[in-house]
Every structure is written in C-alpha cells, then in structure tokens.
Design an enzyme around this catalytic site. Structure first.
Site, short mmCIF file in Angstrom:
data_model
loop_
_atom_site.label_atom_id
_atom_site.label_comp_id
_atom_site.label_asym_id
_atom_site.label_seq_id
_atom_site.Cartn_x
_atom_site.Cartn_y
_atom_site.Cartn_z
CB SER A 75 -0.89 0.01 1.25
OG SER A 75 -0.11 0.28 2.39
CB ALA A 76 0.22 4.75 -0.82
CB CYS A 77 0.33 3.48 4.43
SG CYS A 77 -1.17 4.43 4.11
CB SER A 78 3.67 -0.23 4.00
OG SER A 78 3.08 -0.94 2.94
CB VAL A 87 -2.64 -0.15 4.92
CG1 VAL A 87 -3.92 0.20 4.20
CG2 VAL A 87 -2.08 1.06 5.64
#
Length: 135
Positions: A75-78, A87
C-alpha cells in the site's frame, strides 16, 4: 472550475486504464486478486492494487522495474518496506497475500494507446515469475 473539470476528466480517463487491466487479468489464467471494488466511489480512480498469490513482492517489483513498468509493493502507506503492509493486513489480507501485492498507478501522461502493450508485458512477466516461483 477548470481544475474541477480537469480532475473529473483525469478520474474518468484513469479509471478506464484500471478497468482495462482488470478485464485483462479476469480473462487471463494468471492467479490474481483485486484488493478494491472496481468503480467504487471511494476508491482512487487511477490506482489498481492487485495481489499475485504465491509471488513475493520483493521479487515482483524489481522484475517489473527491469521491464520498465513502474509499480510499488503493498500500500502507499508502506511503500518500500520489507514486510507486509499493515494497511493491507488491517483490510483483511493474510500476510502472504499482502506480500504478493503491487500497486499500479496511472498518471496524467499515460497514453491510453499503451494499455494493450502494458497488459501483454505484465502477463508475459507474471507468467515467467510464476514459472520460477513454482520450479
């Protein structure tokens, strides 16, 4: 007003890209799962998050890069992390599936004429990776 119109056009155009790739994978024999609802109003129109069961994202992303296909793992968060995305895990994916996930995003300069070529290149690469993964 111009910015809103451009944003709307961008969303429609990039959703076409995602839908095209989704339809390509649905018609293929490549194991995959989509990690969002197609066409949902609450999803990003330019981003496709897809898992390839049995493949490791740490192998997948460099292989895509070598083919000139820009993608990110998880995901963009990781992005860039060597572990499963928190996420994606919170969204209900198991660790193995989360590790086999990549994110493809379409920008304003992506040419719609390149969709078929991209789909074929992705398929060819994924088939090779599955052959190697299950030797």
């Amino acid at each position: 007003r111009l910015a809103l119109n451009e944003q709307e056009d961008f969303a429609k155009r990039t959703r076409v890209c995602c839908e095209h790739l989704m339809n390509h994978f649905r018609a293929s024999e490549i194991p995959h799962s989509f990690n969002h609802l197609s066409g949902a109003l609450d999803s990003l129109p330019n981003t496709l998050n897809i898992s390839f069961p049995g493949l490791d994202g740490r192998m997948l992303i460099p292989a895509l890069d070598a083919e000139g296909i820009e993608a990110s793992a998880g995901s963009a968060c990781s992005s860039g992390a060597a572990q499963a995305s928190p996420v994606l895990l919170a969204a209900g994916l198991d660790e193995s599936t989360a590790m086999a996930t990549c994110r493809l995003s379409f920008g304003p300069d992506f040419a719609l004429e390149e969709l078929d070529s991209l789909a074929q290149r992705l398929s060819k690469l994924l088939l090779r990776l599955y052959e190697v993964a299950f030797l």
